[in-house]
Design an enzyme around this catalytic site. Structure first.
Site, PDB file in Angstrom:
ATOM      1  N   ASP A 134       0.844  -1.203   0.000  1.00 22.23           N
ATOM      2  CA  ASP A 134       0.000   0.000   0.000  1.00 22.23           C
ATOM      3  C   ASP A 134       0.878   1.251   0.000  1.00 22.23           C
ATOM      4  OD1 ASP A 134      -2.448   1.237  -0.145  1.00 22.23           O
ATOM      5  OD2 ASP A 134      -2.763   1.267   2.025  1.00 22.23           O
ATOM      6  N   HIS A 141      -4.757  13.628   1.307  1.00 20.58           N
ATOM      7  CA  HIS A 141      -4.921  12.767   2.480  1.00 20.58           C
ATOM      8  C   HIS A 141      -3.691  12.874   3.387  1.00 20.58           C
ATOM      9  CE1 HIS A 141      -5.810   9.181   4.899  1.00 20.58           C
ATOM     10  NE2 HIS A 141      -4.594   8.754   4.635  1.00 20.58           N
ATOM     11  N   GLU A 206     -10.760   3.534   3.980  1.00 20.97           N
ATOM     12  CA  GLU A 206      -9.898   4.370   3.142  1.00 20.97           C
ATOM     13  C   GLU A 206     -10.235   4.106   1.682  1.00 20.97           C
ATOM     14  OE1 GLU A 206      -5.761   3.813   4.269  1.00 20.97           O
ATOM     15  OE2 GLU A 206      -5.985   5.287   5.884  1.00 20.97           O
ATOM     16  N   GLU A 208      -9.363   3.946  -1.964  1.00 16.77           N
ATOM     17  CA  GLU A 208      -8.126   3.810  -2.742  1.00 16.77           C
ATOM     18  C   GLU A 208      -8.420   3.136  -4.078  1.00 16.77           C
ATOM     19  OE1 GLU A 208      -4.759   2.175  -0.709  1.00 16.77           O
ATOM     20  OE2 GLU A 208      -5.381   2.944   1.252  1.00 16.77           O
ATOM     21  N   ASP A 240      -9.069   0.124   2.260  1.00 14.90           N
ATOM     22  CA  ASP A 240      -8.072  -0.269   3.265  1.00 14.90           C
ATOM     23  C   ASP A 240      -8.643   0.066   4.653  1.00 14.90           C
ATOM     24  OD1 ASP A 240      -5.702  -0.870   4.591  1.00 14.90           O
ATOM     25  OD2 ASP A 240      -4.806   1.087   4.178  1.00 14.90           O
ATOM     26  N   LYS A 260      -4.329  -2.387  10.226  1.00 11.74           N
ATOM     27  CA  LYS A 260      -4.658  -2.419   8.798  1.00 11.74           C
ATOM     28  C   LYS A 260      -4.871  -3.834   8.266  1.00 11.74           C
ATOM     29  CE  LYS A 260      -3.618   2.003   7.664  1.00 11.74           C
ATOM     30  NZ  LYS A 260      -4.450   2.883   6.833  1.00 11.74           N
TER      31      LYS A 260
HETATM   32 CA    CA Z   1      -4.062   2.937   3.060  1.00  8.05          CA
END
Ligand code: CA
Length: 435
Positions: A134, A141, A206, A208, A240, A260
């Site tokens: 990642d 952000h 998140e 993405e 995420d 995560k």
């Molecule tokens: Ca992330």
């Protein structure tokens, strides 16, 4: 830079005899994303292509002699790894055949019986993901989150020189719809005397994009920026999921870990880089005063056409809203243009030390936020670390509650082109296991 080119498969006038494809928001004939599905009442995994609200079974199409070329040797697989690993020319050859099979009537009588209703099928992860990395290229952000910790100095000094990333966990990546089990973990509030263990209280998402790696590179052999696109098979959405309270306590000095790796959700369809050909645009120029990247990350062609014209959205619905039949609320919308590094630059950077990428590896861009609050790609930004709740029907939110559903969506668009979508990337939060 070798980049896919626009051809007859992108022709806005091209229609499919699969009626639902014409005008379909995600899967018109100009898209033809690849995925892995199980037909109704089976757990067999087959490679397919989405067309409207149906899936063409590519294994069956190959067996029927409708598909030729190198792809025909790998479309019987249960994952797309080997298909992703085909060179760009072979993937393009496959795309042209699919576009023809589904648009002209010549083979319709043979192809039509090989279609499945998507609603009856189960969609799976498209590849066996060997490695997942990642990145952190969403500069808005990075600034927003940085400000919460370092108001005067939100970006660390390396940010504009080196694409920041970390190795994530491949085993816990799941396709859209997988339950989001709230993680337990160790946290310590700043004013608490000692840490404790229990359900994360600051669960976040998140927004993405994911990049699926195509042909790999040998260990020790970097990927020049001019060749980066040759190593990308396609794109997806990626959520995420992040436990901010676990993250705050564990992330120093080695970075994200259990905050995560309890789950990452992807949209199951691989929007191929060939389908994206009309949607590559110029990278926004670097602001005045920003450093020039080192030569290994710089390519004029990549700057001229290495960014993606994609609009992104996030919607939330609580369990109460869904029970009451209320529409989801939109938390944010904004363009993918807010990426400080291109996808080509992150691929090249990843391999710059000789690290080998393999077909089916997954790279995340990092959270993509637009400059204003209505374009922020996570709740920690929208609610300023939980200080500024948002109103939703029947309540308010700082972070996610059990029963909340987050749905990401994406649409690639360009003037004069048929826009294409990425399909579904959603998950509903379930209670944490008892401790
Ligand atoms: Ca992330």
């Amino acid at each position: 830079m070798t980049r896919p080119t626009v051809d007859e498969t992108h022709d806005p006038a091209r229609l499919s005899w699969v009626e639902s494809a014409n005008g379909h928001p995600d899967f018109p004939i100009q898209n033809l994303p690849l995925g892995v599905f199980s037909p109704v009442d089976t757990d067999e995994r087959r490679i397919g292509a989405a067309i409207g609200d149906r899936i063409l079974d590519l294994r069956a199409a190959t067996v029927a002699g409708l598909i030729e070329g190198a792809a025909s040797a790998v479309l019987g697989d249960a994952t797309l790894n080997r298909t992703m690993g085909l060179g760009a020319a072979e993937r393009l050859h496959l795309r042209r055949q699919l576009s023809k099979l589904l648009s002209d009537d010549t083979h319709r009588s043979q192809v039509e019986p090989l279609l499945h209703d998507t609603a009856d099928c189960t969609l799976h992860l498209p590849a066996a993901i060997g490695d997942y990395t990642d990145f952190y290229v969403g500069i808005r952000h990075a600034e927003n989150v940085g400000k919460l910790f370092r108001p005067d100095n939100p970006l660390l000094p390396n940010y504009k020189h080196v694409p920041i990333g970390y190795h994530g966990r491949a085993s816990s990546v799941r396709a859209s719809g997988a339950p989001v089990i709230r993680p337990n973990g160790q946290t310590k509030a700043p004013d608490a005397e000692a840490p404790s263990f229990g359900p994360a209280k600051r669960l976040d998402y998140e927004l993405e994009l994911g990049v699926w790696i195509g042909p790999g590179n040998d260990l020790g052999q970097p990927i020049p920026i001019e060749r980066a696109m040759d190593h990308i098979a396609g794109f997806c959405l990626l959520n995420d999921w992040s436990a901010r309270d676990l993250q705050a306590w564990e992330y120093q000095p080695l970075g994200p870990f259990l905050a995560k790796n309890f789950l990452s959700t992807v949209s199951p369809w691989v929007v191929t880089i060939e389908a994206m050909a009309p949607f590559f645009v110029a990278q926004d120029p670097r602001p005045e005063g920003d450093p020039q990247p080192l030569p290994y990350l710089w390519d004029e062609d990549d700057q001229a056409s290495g960014a993606l014209s994609i609009e992104l959205e996030v919607h939330l619905s609580s369990a109460q809203m869904r029970e009451g039949g209320q529409a989801p609320v939109r938390l944010s919308h904004g363009p993918a243009a807010n990426m400080y590094w291109t996808v080509g630059q992150i691929v090249t950077h990843h391999a710059s030390n000789g690290c080998n990428l393999n077909p089916g590896d997954l790279l995340g861009t990092g959270t993509i936020s637009a400059p204003e609050r209505d374009g922020f790609g996570s709740l920690i930004e929208i609610t300023r670390g939980g200080a500024d709740p948002i109103r939703i029907p029947g309540g308010e939110r700082t972070f996610l509650q059990d029963g909340d559903e987050i749905a990401l969506s994406a649409r690639a668009q360009a003037p004069g082109r048929v826009s294409i979508g990425f399909g579904s990337c959603r998950g509903i939060v379930q209670p944490a296991p008892a401790v």
